[in-house]
Write a protein that holds these residues in place. Structure first.
Motif, PDB file in Angstrom:
ATOM      1  N   LYS A   9       0.846  -1.205   0.048  1.00  0.00           N
ATOM      2  CA  LYS A   9       0.002   0.013  -0.091  1.00  0.00           C
ATOM      3  C   LYS A   9       0.907   1.163  -0.001  1.00  0.00           C
ATOM      4  CE  LYS A   9      -4.003  -2.162   2.174  1.00  0.00           C
ATOM      5  NZ  LYS A   9      -4.865  -2.258   3.388  1.00  0.00           N
ATOM      6  N   TYR A  10       1.836   1.208   0.880  1.00  0.00           N
ATOM      7  CA  TYR A  10       2.968   2.229   0.636  1.00  0.00           C
ATOM      8  C   TYR A  10       3.409   2.640  -0.825  1.00  0.00           C
ATOM      9  CZ  TYR A  10       6.315   5.642   2.411  1.00  0.00           C
ATOM     10  OH  TYR A  10       7.318   6.850   2.511  1.00  0.00           O
ATOM     11  N   PHE A  11       3.805   1.633  -1.460  1.00  0.00           N
ATOM     12  CA  PHE A  11       4.406   1.826  -2.775  1.00  0.00           C
ATOM     13  C   PHE A  11       3.317   2.317  -3.500  1.00  0.00           C
ATOM     14  CE2 PHE A  11       7.920  -1.349  -1.979  1.00  0.00           C
ATOM     15  CZ  PHE A  11       9.069  -0.437  -2.250  1.00  0.00           C
ATOM     16  N   ILE A  12       1.958   1.659  -3.491  1.00  0.00           N
ATOM     17  CA  ILE A  12       0.845   2.160  -4.525  1.00  0.00           C
ATOM     18  C   ILE A  12       0.724   3.822  -4.251  1.00  0.00           C
ATOM     19  CG2 ILE A  12      -1.543   1.982  -4.920  1.00  0.00           C
ATOM     20  CD1 ILE A  12      -0.991  -1.021  -4.290  1.00  0.00           C
ATOM     21  N   THR A  13       0.607   4.179  -2.897  1.00  0.00           N
ATOM     22  CA  THR A  13       0.358   5.720  -2.462  1.00  0.00           C
ATOM     23  C   THR A  13       1.623   6.561  -3.261  1.00  0.00           C
ATOM     24  OG1 THR A  13       1.631   5.536  -0.693  1.00  0.00           O
ATOM     25  CG2 THR A  13      -0.828   4.901  -0.623  1.00  0.00           C
ATOM     26  N   LEU A  26       2.265  -6.633 -11.114  1.00  0.00           N
ATOM     27  CA  LEU A  26       3.740  -7.248 -11.538  1.00  0.00           C
ATOM     28  C   LEU A  26       5.004  -6.249 -10.937  1.00  0.00           C
ATOM     29  CD1 LEU A  26       5.154  -9.469 -13.108  1.00  0.00           C
ATOM     30  CD2 LEU A  26       4.963  -7.865 -15.092  1.00  0.00           C
ATOM     31  N   LYS A  27       4.532  -5.062 -11.223  1.00  0.00           N
ATOM     32  CA  LYS A  27       5.567  -4.136 -10.866  1.00  0.00           C
ATOM     33  C   LYS A  27       5.558  -4.001  -9.481  1.00  0.00           C
ATOM     34  CE  LYS A  27       6.742   0.898 -11.394  1.00  0.00           C
ATOM     35  NZ  LYS A  27       6.518   1.866 -12.381  1.00  0.00           N
ATOM     36  N   LEU A  28       4.434  -3.969  -8.620  1.00  0.00           N
ATOM     37  CA  LEU A  28       4.463  -3.991  -7.251  1.00  0.00           C
ATOM     38  C   LEU A  28       5.396  -5.200  -6.651  1.00  0.00           C
ATOM     39  CD1 LEU A  28       3.298  -3.119  -4.594  1.00  0.00           C
ATOM     40  CD2 LEU A  28       1.560  -4.418  -4.892  1.00  0.00           C
ATOM     41  N   GLN A  29       5.235  -6.656  -7.289  1.00  0.00           N
ATOM     42  CA  GLN A  29       6.071  -7.629  -6.902  1.00  0.00           C
ATOM     43  C   GLN A  29       7.554  -7.224  -6.537  1.00  0.00           C
ATOM     44  OE1 GLN A  29       4.438 -10.170  -5.195  1.00  0.00           O
ATOM     45  NE2 GLN A  29       2.255  -9.239  -5.821  1.00  0.00           N
ATOM     46  N   LYS A  30       7.918  -6.571  -7.928  1.00  0.00           N
ATOM     47  CA  LYS A  30       9.242  -6.324  -7.996  1.00  0.00           C
ATOM     48  C   LYS A  30       9.718  -5.366  -7.012  1.00  0.00           C
ATOM     49  CE  LYS A  30       8.563  -9.170 -11.203  1.00  0.00           C
ATOM     50  NZ  LYS A  30       7.595 -10.102 -10.487  1.00  0.00           N
ATOM     51  N   LEU A  31       8.982  -4.473  -6.417  1.00  0.00           N
ATOM     52  CA  LEU A  31       9.497  -3.445  -5.564  1.00  0.00           C
ATOM     53  C   LEU A  31       9.202  -4.109  -4.181  1.00  0.00           C
ATOM     54  CD1 LEU A  31       6.926  -0.554  -6.841  1.00  0.00           C
ATOM     55  CD2 LEU A  31       9.500  -0.648  -7.253  1.00  0.00           C
ATOM     56  N   TYR A  33      10.124  -7.009  -3.627  1.00  0.00           N
ATOM     57  CA  TYR A  33      11.361  -7.856  -3.553  1.00  0.00           C
ATOM     58  C   TYR A  33      12.533  -6.967  -3.325  1.00  0.00           C
ATOM     59  CZ  TYR A  33      15.469 -10.026  -6.193  1.00  0.00           C
ATOM     60  OH  TYR A  33      16.432 -10.304  -6.561  1.00  0.00           O
ATOM     61  N   TYR A  34      12.865  -5.808  -4.101  1.00  0.00           N
ATOM     62  CA  TYR A  34      13.737  -4.930  -3.892  1.00  0.00           C
ATOM     63  C   TYR A  34      13.858  -4.235  -2.259  1.00  0.00           C
ATOM     64  CZ  TYR A  34      15.118  -5.434  -8.735  1.00  0.00           C
ATOM     65  OH  TYR A  34      15.482  -5.835  -9.879  1.00  0.00           O
ATOM     66  N   ALA A  35      12.679  -3.945  -2.050  1.00  0.00           N
ATOM     67  CA  ALA A  35      12.408  -3.332  -0.553  1.00  0.00           C
ATOM     68  C   ALA A  35      13.041  -4.599   0.419  1.00  0.00           C
ATOM     69  CB  ALA A  35      11.076  -2.873  -0.194  1.00  0.00           C
ATOM     70  N   GLN A  36      12.578  -5.759   0.385  1.00  0.00           N
ATOM     71  CA  GLN A  36      12.840  -6.900   1.177  1.00  0.00           C
ATOM     72  C   GLN A  36      14.294  -7.026   1.086  1.00  0.00           C
ATOM     73  OE1 GLN A  36      11.910  -8.183   3.865  1.00  0.00           O
ATOM     74  NE2 GLN A  36      10.760 -10.175   3.601  1.00  0.00           N
ATOM     75  N   GLY A  37      15.061  -7.104   0.071  1.00  0.00           N
ATOM     76  CA  GLY A  37      16.435  -7.369  -0.169  1.00  0.00           C
ATOM     77  C   GLY A  37      17.131  -6.230   0.391  1.00  0.00           C
ATOM     78  N   PHE A  38      17.182  -5.026   0.214  1.00  0.00           N
ATOM     79  CA  PHE A  38      17.671  -3.792   0.891  1.00  0.00           C
ATOM     80  C   PHE A  38      17.611  -3.727   2.255  1.00  0.00           C
ATOM     81  CE2 PHE A  38      18.045  -2.381  -3.746  1.00  0.00           C
ATOM     82  CZ  PHE A  38      19.553  -2.481  -3.761  1.00  0.00           C
ATOM     83  N   LEU A  95      11.751   2.837   1.609  1.00  0.00           N
ATOM     84  CA  LEU A  95      10.702   2.550   0.625  1.00  0.00           C
ATOM     85  C   LEU A  95      10.920   3.658  -0.440  1.00  0.00           C
ATOM     86  CD1 LEU A  95       7.756   1.304   2.828  1.00  0.00           C
ATOM     87  CD2 LEU A  95       9.749  -0.237   1.349  1.00  0.00           C
ATOM     88  N   ASP A  96      10.887   4.985  -0.035  1.00  0.00           N
ATOM     89  CA  ASP A  96      11.043   6.053  -0.781  1.00  0.00           C
ATOM     90  C   ASP A  96      12.330   5.810  -1.733  1.00  0.00           C
ATOM     91  OD1 ASP A  96       8.771   7.195   0.376  1.00  0.00           O
ATOM     92  OD2 ASP A  96       9.976   8.658   1.500  1.00  0.00           O
ATOM     93  N   GLU A  97      13.157   5.543  -1.539  1.00  0.00           N
ATOM     94  CA  GLU A  97      14.658   5.128  -2.147  1.00  0.00           C
ATOM     95  C   GLU A  97      14.432   3.927  -3.063  1.00  0.00           C
ATOM     96  OE1 GLU A  97      18.475   6.271  -3.129  1.00  0.00           O
ATOM     97  OE2 GLU A  97      17.343   7.042  -1.771  1.00  0.00           O
ATOM     98  N   VAL A  98      14.000   3.127  -2.645  1.00  0.00           N
ATOM     99  CA  VAL A  98      13.571   1.857  -3.522  1.00  0.00           C
ATOM    100  C   VAL A  98      12.695   2.632  -4.505  1.00  0.00           C
ATOM    101  CG1 VAL A  98      12.378  -0.294  -3.766  1.00  0.00           C
ATOM    102  CG2 VAL A  98      13.796   0.222  -1.868  1.00  0.00           C
ATOM    103  N   TYR A  99      11.511   3.035  -4.267  1.00  0.00           N
ATOM    104  CA  TYR A  99      10.591   3.736  -5.292  1.00  0.00           C
ATOM    105  C   TYR A  99      11.467   4.744  -6.360  1.00  0.00           C
ATOM    106  CZ  TYR A  99       6.390   4.775  -7.532  1.00  0.00           C
ATOM    107  OH  TYR A  99       5.460   5.064  -8.724  1.00  0.00           O
TER     108      TYR A  99
END
Length: 144
Positions: A9-13, A26-31, A33-38, A95-99
């Motif tokens: 929800k944070y990414f969607i906003t 599809l895009k949300l899933q990748k975001l 993944y990157y957020a979890q990894g970092f 999350l802001d940085e990943v986005y």
């Protein structure tokens, strides 16, 4: 620790529909993944508890995928129940940085990225991508 749907929800906003900045499932899933990894690298622990699995089109959080599945390839709607205050400052900054870094790319481009990366390549299809594999990979991606 958050749940993956709250991070979604944070990414969607962060997306701005008026700027043609839209997030599909599809895009949300990748975001995610990157957020979890970092997060694993920077804070030494998971951002959310749900599994990330290696699916045909890249890393996926099955619970979040199913929640938004009804929208198919269409942009996801802004959540009604979003409260930015439930996220601590460190999480918001991450999350802001990943986005900022990954949100500029289309879903197919992000899928191509993840298909080149060790965590997805070294995990059997439909199996969980381990935190250890993600952490080892994302440590190599941090700008020192």
């Amino acid at each position: 620790m958050y749940n993956a749907l709250d991070i979604a929800k944070y990414f969607i906003t962060l997306a701005d529909p008026e700027e043609e900045d839209l997030i599909t499932n599809l895009k949300l899933q990748k975001l995610l993944y990157y957020a979890q990894g970092f997060h694993l690298v920077l804070f030494g622990k998971p951002l959310f508890k749900e599994r990330i699995e290696a699916w045909q089109y890249g890393p996926v959080v099955p619970e979040v995928y199913r929640f938004y599945k009804q929208y198919e390839p269409n942009p996801l709607p802004q959540p009604d129940d979003f409260n930015v205050e439930q996220y601590d400052r460190e999480t918001q900054e991450l999350l802001d940085e990943v986005y900022e870094v990954y949100g500029q790319y289309t879903a197919p481009t992000l899928m191509r990225f993840t298909h080149q990366e060790k965590p997805w390549k070294e995990t059997p299809l439909n199996e969980e991508i381990s935190h250890d594999l993600m952490k080892a990979y994302f440590e190599t991606q941090l700008v020192k």
